[in-house]
Design a protein around this motif. Structure first.
Motif, PDB file in Angstrom:
ATOM      1  N   LEU A 138      -4.743   8.689  -3.266  1.00 23.22           N
ATOM      2  CA  LEU A 138      -5.340   9.638  -2.328  1.00 23.22           C
ATOM      3  C   LEU A 138      -4.783   9.352  -0.936  1.00 23.22           C
ATOM      4  O   LEU A 138      -4.535   8.198  -0.574  1.00 23.22           O
ATOM      5  N   HIS A 139      -4.596  10.428  -0.194  1.00 27.82           N
ATOM      6  CA  HIS A 139      -4.025  10.295   1.151  1.00 27.82           C
ATOM      7  C   HIS A 139      -5.149  10.307   2.174  1.00 27.82           C
ATOM      8  O   HIS A 139      -6.066  11.134   2.094  1.00 27.82           O
ATOM      9  N   MET A 140      -5.030   9.413   3.116  1.00 27.43           N
ATOM     10  CA  MET A 140      -6.065   9.293   4.146  1.00 27.43           C
ATOM     11  C   MET A 140      -5.542   9.907   5.448  1.00 27.43           C
ATOM     12  O   MET A 140      -4.373   9.718   5.795  1.00 27.43           O
ATOM     13  N   ALA A 141      -6.389  10.631   6.132  1.00 27.62           N
ATOM     14  CA  ALA A 141      -6.047  11.110   7.474  1.00 27.62           C
ATOM     15  C   ALA A 141      -7.267  10.909   8.351  1.00 27.62           C
ATOM     16  O   ALA A 141      -8.411  11.021   7.884  1.00 27.62           O
ATOM     17  N   LEU A 142      -7.023  10.615   9.616  1.00 27.69           N
ATOM     18  CA  LEU A 142      -8.128  10.246  10.499  1.00 27.69           C
ATOM     19  C   LEU A 142      -8.416  11.325  11.521  1.00 27.69           C
ATOM     20  O   LEU A 142      -7.491  11.943  12.071  1.00 27.69           O
TER      21      LEU A 142
ATOM     22  N   ALA B 216       2.272   1.996   8.263  1.00 32.03           N
ATOM     23  CA  ALA B 216       1.959   2.636   6.987  1.00 32.03           C
ATOM     24  C   ALA B 216       1.191   1.636   6.151  1.00 32.03           C
ATOM     25  O   ALA B 216       1.375   0.422   6.290  1.00 32.03           O
ATOM     26  N   VAL B 217       0.332   2.156   5.283  1.00 28.10           N
ATOM     27  CA  VAL B 217      -0.450   1.279   4.422  1.00 28.10           C
ATOM     28  C   VAL B 217      -0.690   1.982   3.088  1.00 28.10           C
ATOM     29  O   VAL B 217      -0.795   3.210   3.030  1.00 28.10           O
ATOM     30  N   ALA B 218      -0.720   1.183   2.032  1.00 28.97           N
ATOM     31  CA  ALA B 218      -1.072   1.721   0.709  1.00 28.97           C
ATOM     32  C   ALA B 218      -1.831   0.629  -0.032  1.00 28.97           C
ATOM     33  O   ALA B 218      -1.379  -0.513  -0.078  1.00 28.97           O
ATOM     34  N   CYS B 219      -2.987   0.986  -0.577  1.00 32.55           N
ATOM     35  CA  CYS B 219      -3.804  -0.004  -1.281  1.00 32.55           C
ATOM     36  C   CYS B 219      -3.959   0.409  -2.729  1.00 32.55           C
ATOM     37  O   CYS B 219      -4.372   1.546  -3.015  1.00 32.55           O
ATOM     38  N   VAL B 220      -3.665  -0.506  -3.619  1.00 32.37           N
ATOM     39  CA  VAL B 220      -3.691  -0.191  -5.043  1.00 32.37           C
ATOM     40  C   VAL B 220      -4.628  -1.169  -5.750  1.00 32.37           C
ATOM     41  O   VAL B 220      -4.325  -2.363  -5.829  1.00 32.37           O
ATOM     42  N   PRO B 221      -5.773  -0.671  -6.251  1.00 35.15           N
ATOM     43  CA  PRO B 221      -6.656  -1.570  -6.988  1.00 35.15           C
ATOM     44  C   PRO B 221      -6.097  -1.819  -8.381  1.00 35.15           C
ATOM     45  O   PRO B 221      -5.550  -0.913  -9.008  1.00 35.15           O
TER      46      PRO B 221
ATOM     47  N   PRO C  80      -6.108   4.326  -5.750  1.00 38.01           N
ATOM     48  CA  PRO C  80      -5.179   3.984  -4.666  1.00 38.01           C
ATOM     49  C   PRO C  80      -5.390   4.882  -3.443  1.00 38.01           C
ATOM     50  O   PRO C  80      -5.639   6.093  -3.587  1.00 38.01           O
ATOM     51  N   VAL C  81      -5.273   4.287  -2.268  1.00 36.58           N
ATOM     52  CA  VAL C  81      -5.436   5.031  -1.011  1.00 36.58           C
ATOM     53  C   VAL C  81      -4.252   4.697  -0.117  1.00 36.58           C
ATOM     54  O   VAL C  81      -3.884   3.530   0.021  1.00 36.58           O
ATOM     55  N   ARG C  82      -3.649   5.733   0.484  1.00 40.47           N
ATOM     56  CA  ARG C  82      -2.491   5.476   1.350  1.00 40.47           C
ATOM     57  C   ARG C  82      -2.568   6.269   2.649  1.00 40.47           C
ATOM     58  O   ARG C  82      -3.251   7.308   2.737  1.00 40.47           O
ATOM     59  N   TRP C  83      -1.847   5.786   3.624  1.00 39.03           N
ATOM     60  CA  TRP C  83      -1.816   6.418   4.947  1.00 39.03           C
ATOM     61  C   TRP C  83      -0.491   6.096   5.611  1.00 39.03           C
ATOM     62  O   TRP C  83       0.019   4.989   5.474  1.00 39.03           O
ATOM     63  N   ALA C  84       0.090   7.068   6.259  1.00 41.26           N
ATOM     64  CA  ALA C  84       1.314   6.808   7.038  1.00 41.26           C
ATOM     65  C   ALA C  84       1.117   7.417   8.419  1.00 41.26           C
ATOM     66  O   ALA C  84       0.710   8.570   8.555  1.00 41.26           O
TER      67      ALA C  84
END
Ligand code: MCN
Length: 836
Positions: free
Chosen positions: A51-55, A217-222, A290-294
């Motif tokens: 999933l893509h995160m935006a703030l 950039a960040v990406a988290c994968v459980p 998984p959650v990612r953001w760039a």
């Protein structure tokens, strides 16, 4: 060894048996992948189902959040969830970390990844969207309806100090701390009372935007079945991030693996723990997805830390000959809205360098830091040390003028001399080794200083309006950022050690595990060279592993030009331990006494028995099979060293800048730039030169181009590369480098760091040249950046008789640029070299 000419690429390379690898210009093994687009950056990772995160970020510098309506965004196509701070309370065991509580009573507002009731800078995140694509997430951000009650912005440091508007009401003040170097104030007063000359400088270090080629950039994968979370991040500090992420989220440290894939530069800005990293980690762990953001470039300008942000006042006392007898410094430092990882400590890193490279007997330093409604500040290349060097080096030029001698001469009269090393400074720190007068002589000769002064006089006598300016600066770097005990005395929460493992593989190849975390510095090349030299193998046979806490569990990462003087030295020491163990095995195999064994070119030989020899590779194989080892010897051939150095290392040098200022337009042309840097033994001179080049350009950029301008309401005015003038290659001169080599006596390689040296020396060198060019017109000061408008204003003010002090940057100049200043900042064509 001293070289007065730039080196060429024809210097000898490694000779194949290890000896002579150190000091050769081996091409960087990192580059083929990076230059052909094969680097694997965080945002390149293919992560199915992420999933893509935006703030949602605040458009106000200071406001109360009165309501947030997420319903429309939540219903948008592709959106999986929208969260505000209240929804995520259960993710946090602690607020975001500040690892440097510089005083016991330092004020530190609670800082959470999403703002709770108030926002305190433009870009402060108030909500987030998770969606199936980046586009869907960013589109939905526009649909989150936030009501704000605007509050007054605080962007002027002295206004902040007055507490006219208190930003964090619960703290009751905008002052975070006051920190003094507790030295002999009476001695300082006596120096000023008895001085034949005194000068005072007031300088503004404008805010700068770190602009790495790769934004964050960040990406988290459980892992499936509860096996923890892998956090990929474009970070300089995977090890520190891992600890801090565990502390903030409460997730067990054992369940967090941090990986820094290829990282496209950081310059200090990725020495941090950012909200986006914690949010992605917390949500990936909570939702098991998984959650990612760039980061986008505009977010980079708002939400990545800013550099510098200080007002400096320096007083210098001197005797009749211009010999400095005392230095007194007062700083006002801009923390921004919150304290990030090491925000409060940055001015302290400079505190020890305000006496520069000079033999100063009395010194006092005090720093007050304030909160403002702007992006938090933190480490940016040099972190406190370019600022300190700027103040003392501008001050030395002021003193030269006051005493009536040439700037080179005033420095000569004050340098710590070569025979005074090791030198105990008035601050109590010991400088390891140096030859400042030697470095200055090389630099001035390379620049042809005397001829330049003759040409300057000719132009002035002829009444020409293109004025020649010659500026110089001498500097110390103070790098390594260790030892741990000194860091403890400064209340830094971590140690200054570094870890290295050197492992012989059964085939004779070598595996090195480093705790340092490169993001452009060429560590893989340099570490392989150190191992090759030490073990007598080819650099090609050395594999370097790093930047993954599962592979390299121990480390303190990369910043403060520490990787070589701490991490590289740890590698050399681990090699030596490998050799010690191998010697016992070889002695056993060769039926000789270990005392009779010699090791050279990768082979053990027995003194007096020329036919008896055993290559290290053969020893490695014996250690692997373990068929015939000496009694009580463990199989395998590897060593791990955790090295905590006994001192900082003290690289130094002198830079000279030659430029031309057009009196009629304020335009500056840099004609020549010479830098002589001494970082002790050079592992790879080509990499050293690359580091110096990049560093100089960053300092020159501060002097001539860059400024993070805010308007009176705290709105950033330079938030994209169209407005924020990072110099292009066409804007910078050819740099001519010389060097000297004064090894550090405190480590077995004799090395000192070099990563920040160029930046530390450059800004003061360039501004000294600008003021020098215009001094005969009455210009005595120049605010940074010395854009054509600022230069022209200074000239006009001097002509009007007000002296250029009237346009010397003040706090409000820095942070609340008037319309003219803004339009100047916003117009590339008005910049030196035409901008880009
Ligand atoms: N080196 C050498 N001989 C010496 C000194 C250094 O060969 N006597 C080599 C080292 O082996 C290493 C490089 O030069 O490959 C830099 O070493 P060092 O001075 O130890 O600095 P670090 O590796 O710890 O790097 C940190 C430093 C800092 S603090 C900033 S900011 C910075 C910098 O490095 N940011 C950079 N250089 C950068 N370079 C790039 N490309 N990108 C960044 O973000």
């Amino acid at each position: 060894m001293t070289t007065t000419e730039p080196r060429t690429d024809t210097d000898t390379g490694p000779n194949g048996d290890g000896a002579g690898v150190i000091g050769s210009r081996l091409l960087r093994r990192e580059d083929p992948a990076l230059l052909t687009g094969e680097g694997r950056y965080t945002d390149d990772l293919q992560i199915p189902g992420a999933l893509h995160m935006a703030l949602v970020r605040s458009p106000y510098a200071h406001a109360r959040i009165t309501s947030i309506d997420t319903s429309e965004a939540a219903a948008a196509p592709g959106v999986r969830a929208v969260y505000t701070a209240a929804d995520l309370d259960d993710l946090w065991a602690n607020p975001m970390p500040c690892a440097w509580p510089v005083t016991d009573d330092m004020k530190n507002p609670a800082h959470y990844p999403l703002a709770q009731d108030k926002v305190a800078y433009v870009g402060d995140a108030v909500a987030l969207v998770l969606a199936e694509s980046n586009v869907a997430a960013r589109d939905a951000v526009e649909l989150v309806d936030v009501d704000y009650e605007p509050l007054p912005a605080v962007i002027d440091l002295e206004d902040a100090l007055s507490d006219r508007v208190v930003i964090h009401e619960d703290l009751g003040t905008n002052t975070s701390y006051t920190w003094d170097l507790d030295l002999d104030e009476d001695a300082v007063q006596a120096a000023f009372d008895g001085a034949a000359h005194t000068v005072t400088g007031r300088f503004v270090q404008q805010r700068l935007l770190p602009m790495a080629m790769e934004p964050r950039a960040v990406a988290c994968v459980p892992a499936p079945f509860g096996g923890g979370v892998t956090l990929y991040s474009a970070t300089q500090v995977p090890h520190i991030l891992k600890v801090m992420a565990a502390v903030t989220t409460g997730i067990s440290e054992a369940d967090i693996r941090v990986v820094a894939p290829s990282v496209g530069g950081g310059f200090g800005s990725k020495l941090n723990v950012y909200a986006e990293e914690l949010l992605a980690l917390g949500l990936a762990d909570k939702l098991k997805v998984p959650v990612r953001w760039a980061e986008e470039r505009g977010e980079n300008a708002q939400a990545t830390i800013h550099g510098r942000g200080q007002i400096q006042e320096i007083d210098i006392a001197a005797d009749a000959d211009g010999k400095v007898t005392g230095v007194r410094v007062r700083l006002l430092a801009d923390m921004g809205a919150y304290l990030q990882l090491v925000t409060p400590g940055i001015p302290l890193l400079g505190a020890f360098l305000y006496c520069g490279v000079y033999d100063v007997p009395a010194f006092s330093f005090t720093c007050t830091s304030v909160f403002t409604t702007m992006t938090p500040t933190d480490a940016y290349r040099g972190a406190g040390r370019p600022e300190a060097t700027y103040a003392i080096e501008r001050g030395m030029d002021l003193l030269a003028k006051e005493v009536g001698v040439d700037p080179a001469e005033i420095r000569r009269r004050n340098y710590i001399t070569k025979d005074q090393f090791p030198y105990t400074a008035v601050t109590g720190l010991e400088y390891d080794s140096g030859d400042h007068a030697g470095a200055a002589t090389i630099a001035l000769d390379l620049a042809k200083y005397d001829e330049l002064r003759t040409e300057q006089k000719r132009r002035r006598d002829a009444g020409e309006t293109k004025h020649l300016g010659i500026g110089m600066s001498s500097y110390f770097e103070m790098c390594g950022l260790a030892p741990s005990r000194v860091l403890a005395s400064l209340k830094y929460s971590a140690g200054g050690w570094e870890s290295a493992t050197v492992r012989m593989l059964p085939t004779g190849k070598v595996e090195v595990v480093s705790g340092a975390t490169p993001h452009g510095q060429g560590h893989e090349t340099c570490w392989s060279m150190i191992v090759a030299e030490r073990l007598g193998v080819s650099p090609d046979d050395v594999e370097v592993l790093h930047s993954d806490t599962a592979i390299s569990p121990h480390g303190m990462d990369t910043y403060g030009s520490r990787s070589l003087p701490v991490g590289g030295v740890a590698i050399a020491m681990a090699c030596d331990r490998v050799i010690d163990k191998a010697k016992q095995i070889a002695a056993h195999q060769l039926e000789a006494s270990a005392d009779d064994l010699q090791f050279s070119g990768g082979v053990f030989t027995v003194a007096g028995s020329p036919d008896k020899e055993m290559p290290l590779a053969a020893v490695a194989f014996e250690a692997f099979t373990a068929h015939d080892l000496p009694d009580d010897t463990e199989p395998s051939l590897e060593a791990r060293v955790t090295y905590d150095p006994p001192n900082f290392s003290w690289p130094f040098g002198t830079h000279v800048c030659v430029l031309e200022v057009d009196e009629e337009t304020g335009q500056i042309d840099v004609l020549d730039y010479v830098a002589v840097d001494d970082c002790g033994t050079q592992i790879n001179p080509m990499i050293v030169e690359g580091q110096v080049h990049g560093g100089i350009i960053q300092g020159l950029a501060q002097a001539l181009f860059e400024e993070a301008v805010f308007d009176a309401d705290g709105n950033p005015q330079a938030a994209s590369l169209a407005e924020y003038l990072v110099p292009a290659a066409s804007d910078v001169p050819t740099l001519r480098l010389g060097h000297s080599v004064t090894p550090s006596p405190t480590n077995p390689l004799g090395v000192k760091g070099v990563g920040e040296a160029g930046t530390i020396g450059a800004a003061s060198t360039v501004i000294n040249a600008v003021v020098d060019a215009l001094s005969h017109l009455g210009v005595t000061e120049m605010r940074m950046p010395a854009s054509p408008l600022h230069v022209w204003q200074a000239i006009q003010a001097a002509k009007d008789g007000g002296g250029s002090d009237s346009v010397t940057a003040s706090a409000s100049d820095t942070v609340s640029a008037d319309r003219d200043t803004q339009s100047d900042t916003l117009s590339p064509q008005t910049q030196p070299g035409g901008g880009s």
